[in-house]
Design an enzyme around this catalytic site. Structure first.
Site, mmCIF file in Angstrom:
data_model
loop_
_atom_site.group_PDB
_atom_site.id
_atom_site.type_symbol
_atom_site.label_atom_id
_atom_site.label_comp_id
_atom_site.label_asym_id
_atom_site.label_seq_id
_atom_site.Cartn_x
_atom_site.Cartn_y
_atom_site.Cartn_z
ATOM 1 N N ALA A 130 0.854 -1.202 0.000
ATOM 2 C CA ALA A 130 0.000 0.000 0.000
ATOM 3 C C ALA A 130 0.884 1.244 0.000
ATOM 4 C CB ALA A 130 -0.917 0.000 1.218
ATOM 5 N N TYR A 131 1.902 1.234 0.863
ATOM 6 C CA TYR A 131 2.821 2.369 0.942
ATOM 7 C C TYR A 131 3.551 2.555 -0.399
ATOM 8 C CZ TYR A 131 6.662 5.308 2.713
ATOM 9 O OH TYR A 131 7.555 6.332 2.916
ATOM 10 N N SER A 132 4.099 1.461 -0.928
ATOM 11 C CA SER A 132 4.872 1.546 -2.174
ATOM 12 C C SER A 132 3.996 2.057 -3.313
ATOM 13 C CB SER A 132 5.441 0.170 -2.542
ATOM 14 O OG SER A 132 6.250 -0.327 -1.496
#
Ligand code: NAD
Length: 224
Positions: A130-132
């Site tokens: 999700a962050y990436s």
């Protein structure tokens, strides 16, 4: 005197950026969830951001530092709500502040926007999908926006820090942190002060022929 709005300004890279801006004679306004921020607002809340920024007055420099790591599990174990929350802060938050400050920058024919992405947005870190993905979205947003504003005196760039020693990493597992540091040719984490130095240059009158670009600050990890 130039006026800068720094989101996530109460901690880590944002706080170092505010310190550097103040030392350079720039007036700063922090926007953060933290109650001590000048604008104590959730960056993902479009209406609240737009209202707070309108009340704050003209902004010449915008630095989008507010961000969350989000879920740290394999993708198939992520709850959809946690995926959405990560995008709400990291991507919609960046959209919200840009949306609010850009008309004034265009009117005054001068503006600097620096979006904080991450090496994760270029490479993808395991257990951080999700962050990436959200940080890759910040790169896409920056590239489009840079072109939209290219002839209006407003330059927009992104930076991709590697691991920087800030409170953001305090909950990252030792195993994941070790993995990330092992991939840094300089063999160390970066400091918020080092990142603030790059942000300062990108926010200054010295930065005149770069827009929609991605500047790396990762100790040699992602040299592209
Ligand atoms: P940090 O956790 O020290 O600071 C983040 C700040 O953002 C905090 O003050 C927090 O209150 C604020 N924030 C979080 N959610 C918010 C919201 N919804 N609304 C308003 N404010 C909110 O983190 P940091 O390390 O200084 O990270 C700053 C930026 O740099 C982030 O976008 C992060 O993804 C990025 N980054 C950090 C690293 C690193 O290793 N530290 C590496 C690459 C990129």
């Amino acid at each position: 005197m130039k006026r800068a709005l720094v989101t996530g300004g109460q901690s880590g890279i944002g706080a170092a950026c505010i310190e550097r801006f103040k030392a350079e004679g720039i007036e700063t306004i922090s926007l953060d969830l933290h109650k001590d921020a000048d604008l104590a607002v959730d960056v993902s809340d479009s209406a609240a951001v737009s209202k707070a920024i309108a009340a704050a007055g003209p902004i010449d420099i915008l630095v989008n530092c507010a961000g969350v790591v989000g879920p740290t599990t394999p993708l198939w174990e992520i709850e959809a709500a946690d995926w959405d929350k990560t995008f709400a802060v990291n991507v919609r938050g960046t959209f919200n502040t840009c949306h609010a400050v850009i008309p004034g920058m265009i009117e005054r024919k001068w503006g600097r926007i620096v979006n904080i992405s991450s090496v994760a947005g270029k490479e993808g870190n395991p257990n951080l999908s999700a962050y990436s993905a959200s940080k890759a979205a910040v790169l896409g947003l920056t590239k489009s926006l840079g072109k939209e504003l290219a002839q209006k005196g407003v330059v927009v760039n992104a930076i991709t820090p590697g691991v920087i020693a800030t409170p953001m990493n305090k909950d990252t597992s030792e195993q994941l942190l070790e993995y990330m540091i092992s991939r840094i040719p300089m063999g160390r984490t970066g400091t918020a002060v080092e990142v603030a130095a790059l942000i300062y240059w990108l926010s200054s009158d010295q930065c005149t022929f770069s827009t929609g670009s991605v500047f790396d600050i990762s100790g040699g990890r992602t040299t592209y």
